[in-house]
Design a protein around this motif. Structure first.
Motif, PDB file in Angstrom:
ATOM      1  N   UNK A   1     -25.160 -35.508  19.935  1.00  0.00           N
ATOM      2  CA  UNK A   1     -26.154 -34.467  19.226  1.00  0.00           C
ATOM      3  C   UNK A   1     -25.142 -33.172  19.911  1.00  0.00           C
ATOM      4  N   UNK A   2     -24.225 -32.283  19.500  1.00  0.00           N
ATOM      5  CA  UNK A   2     -24.274 -31.316  20.302  1.00  0.00           C
ATOM      6  C   UNK A   2     -23.971 -29.635  19.820  1.00  0.00           C
ATOM      7  N   UNK A   3     -23.119 -29.362  20.219  1.00  0.00           N
ATOM      8  CA  UNK A   3     -24.144 -27.481  20.026  1.00  0.00           C
ATOM      9  C   UNK A   3     -23.549 -26.550  20.024  1.00  0.00           C
ATOM     10  N   UNK A   4     -22.765 -25.359  18.946  1.00  0.00           N
ATOM     11  CA  UNK A   4     -21.569 -24.395  19.988  1.00  0.00           C
ATOM     12  C   UNK A   4     -22.466 -23.149  19.542  1.00  0.00           C
ATOM     13  N   UNK A   5     -23.467 -22.616  20.815  1.00  0.00           N
ATOM     14  CA  UNK A   5     -23.945 -21.518  20.588  1.00  0.00           C
ATOM     15  C   UNK A   5     -23.820 -19.835  20.729  1.00  0.00           C
ATOM     16  N   UNK A   6     -24.192 -18.850  20.275  1.00  0.00           N
ATOM     17  CA  UNK A   6     -23.945 -18.050  20.125  1.00  0.00           C
ATOM     18  C   UNK A   6     -23.502 -16.646  21.178  1.00  0.00           C
ATOM     19  N   UNK A   7     -22.288 -16.565  21.262  1.00  0.00           N
ATOM     20  CA  UNK A   7     -22.274 -15.229  22.322  1.00  0.00           C
ATOM     21  C   UNK A   7     -21.424 -16.289  23.287  1.00  0.00           C
ATOM     22  N   UNK A   8     -20.097 -16.906  23.132  1.00  0.00           N
ATOM     23  CA  UNK A   8     -19.151 -17.788  24.009  1.00  0.00           C
ATOM     24  C   UNK A   8     -19.468 -17.380  25.504  1.00  0.00           C
ATOM     25  N   UNK A   9     -19.208 -16.197  25.416  1.00  0.00           N
ATOM     26  CA  UNK A   9     -18.323 -15.880  26.647  1.00  0.00           C
ATOM     27  C   UNK A   9     -19.905 -15.542  27.766  1.00  0.00           C
ATOM     28  N   UNK A  10     -21.370 -15.575  26.909  1.00  0.00           N
ATOM     29  CA  UNK A  10     -22.845 -15.502  28.305  1.00  0.00           C
ATOM     30  C   UNK A  10     -23.254 -17.523  27.897  1.00  0.00           C
ATOM     31  N   UNK A  11     -22.232 -17.719  27.249  1.00  0.00           N
ATOM     32  CA  UNK A  11     -22.185 -19.309  27.052  1.00  0.00           C
ATOM     33  C   UNK A  11     -21.992 -19.722  28.484  1.00  0.00           C
TER      34      UNK A  11
ATOM     35  N   UNK B   1     -14.060 -19.129  22.634  1.00  0.00           N
ATOM     36  CA  UNK B   1     -15.273 -19.497  21.160  1.00  0.00           C
ATOM     37  C   UNK B   1     -14.623 -21.083  20.785  1.00  0.00           C
ATOM     38  N   UNK B   2     -13.330 -20.794  20.648  1.00  0.00           N
ATOM     39  CA  UNK B   2     -12.458 -22.414  20.952  1.00  0.00           C
ATOM     40  C   UNK B   2     -12.656 -22.925  21.790  1.00  0.00           C
ATOM     41  N   UNK B   3     -12.842 -22.665  23.693  1.00  0.00           N
ATOM     42  CA  UNK B   3     -13.814 -23.335  24.212  1.00  0.00           C
ATOM     43  C   UNK B   3     -14.417 -24.279  24.048  1.00  0.00           C
ATOM     44  N   UNK B   4     -15.682 -23.255  23.597  1.00  0.00           N
ATOM     45  CA  UNK B   4     -17.273 -23.729  23.836  1.00  0.00           C
ATOM     46  C   UNK B   4     -16.940 -25.200  22.588  1.00  0.00           C
TER      47      UNK B   4
ATOM     48  N   UNK C   1     -18.929 -17.322  14.445  1.00  0.00           N
ATOM     49  CA  UNK C   1     -18.238 -16.789  14.105  1.00  0.00           C
ATOM     50  C   UNK C   1     -18.339 -14.940  14.764  1.00  0.00           C
ATOM     51  N   UNK C   2     -19.355 -14.599  14.966  1.00  0.00           N
ATOM     52  CA  UNK C   2     -20.638 -13.937  15.159  1.00  0.00           C
ATOM     53  C   UNK C   2     -19.537 -12.575  16.510  1.00  0.00           C
ATOM     54  N   UNK C   3     -18.805 -11.759  15.804  1.00  0.00           N
ATOM     55  CA  UNK C   3     -18.805 -11.248  16.738  1.00  0.00           C
ATOM     56  C   UNK C   3     -16.906 -11.066  17.100  1.00  0.00           C
ATOM     57  N   UNK C   4     -16.534 -11.723  15.763  1.00  0.00           N
ATOM     58  CA  UNK C   4     -15.272 -11.462  15.983  1.00  0.00           C
ATOM     59  C   UNK C   4     -14.342 -11.370  14.605  1.00  0.00           C
ATOM     60  N   UNK C   5     -13.052 -10.789  15.291  1.00  0.00           N
ATOM     61  CA  UNK C   5     -12.696 -10.425  13.950  1.00  0.00           C
ATOM     62  C   UNK C   5     -11.862 -11.107  12.857  1.00  0.00           C
TER      63      UNK C   5
END
Length: 288
Positions: free
Chosen positions: A91-101, A160-163, A181-185
């Motif tokens: 079980x894995x998770x992609x968190x909000x705000x990748x730069x902060x994660x 985000x891709x790295x996350x 997709x938050x904060x992405x164009x």
């Protein structure tokens, strides 16, 4: 048997002003290869529910559920050591705000390598090859060079891709994407959604998509759970939800979409207050 099954999940936080009920008896189930969307406005408990599943809520939170199983394993009874073998691998998770994660002090390679060392028996060369493979799969150009970059040296879309690469490094059976997709164009949003659905389809993963974007729901989901203030308003397949929603709150959400607007002003929840209150009471009684 469902890949994931959660029944009557409740989350309560201890605060200075007393107990705060963040979730009140919500249910989720996900089959292998299925995309489940959880929608609702900010504060509806979408992220809290998945953080409870991952065991990542603070000590001030009290989590209870009548049932919480993954592939038939009761997650409520696992020790911390047993849980670490499941979380991050199956079980894995992609968190909000990748730069902060992402950790700003370590390279992309280091952070991917950490996951592989923890959950696999690969040697150093195998892990390096796997990192290059993962970065290539998520569309990072020149992966051998970019793997040595720090997060601040990459764009938001690349982070985000790295996350996504980190979350899928061990080929999880269930992937949770929290507002991916938050904060992405707009163009990058489309690329990220296409990437997630392609990975989900190619590997047969279950995918939980947390979002408030109904366009994302229409494009990606098989089934939808609608939440409001920690309660579950409606669960339906995506076609039924858009064509024949049963909850007043869902109707309010869909009516607020610009393409559904019929007047000079977009409707709000306040416009549905009377029917919405009745629907909420009905849903609560049904769960009891």
């Amino acid at each position: 048997m469902s890949l994931l099954e959660i029944r009557n999940l409740r989350v309560e936080f201890d605060t200075a002003g007393g107990a705060f009920h963040a979730l009140d008896g919500v249910d989720y189930s996900v089959e292998a290869g299925e995309v489940l969307a959880i929608v609702g406005e900010s504060g509806s408990g979408k992220s809290v529910a998945m953080l409870a599943l991952m065991g990542l809520l603070p000590d001030t939170a009290t989590v209870s559920a009548d049932r919480m199983t993954f592939e038939g394993i009761d997650l409520r009874t696992l020790t911390a050591a047993q849980r670490r073998k499941v979380i991050g691998k199956d079980i894995s998770m992609i968190f909000q705000e990748p730069i902060a994660s992402l950790n700003p002090c370590f390279t992309v390679s280091f952070q991917l390598d950490e996951v592989l060392k923890t959950h696999t028996d690969m040697n150093r060369r195998q892990r390096r090859d796997r990192i290059v493979e993962l970065l290539t799969a998520v569309g990072i150009p020149e992966p051998e060079r970019r793997m040595q970059s720090f997060p601040h040296q990459m764009s938001g879309g690349q982070c985000q891709r790295v996350m996504i690469a980190i979350a899928t490094a061990c080929r999880p059976k269930l992937l949770i994407a929290d507002e991916p997709t938050t904060a992405l164009d707009v163009t990058i949003q489309k690329q990220i959604l296409d990437l997630l659905t392609t990975l989900q389809r190619d590997h047969g993963m279950g995918l939980i998509m947390i979002t408030h974007d109904m366009g994302v729901v229409a494009e990606t989901a098989d089934r939808v759970v609608v939440q409001y203030q920690g309660r579950q308003m409606e669960t339906a397949d995506v076609l039924t939800l858009f064509e024949n929603p049963s909850s007043p709150y869902t109707k309010a959400l869909l009516s607020a979409l610009p393409e559904n607007a019929t007047g000079d002003r977009l409707p709000t929840v306040a416009d549905f207050a009377e029917t919405f209150a009745a629907g909420t009471a009905g849903s609560t009684e049904a769960r009891r």
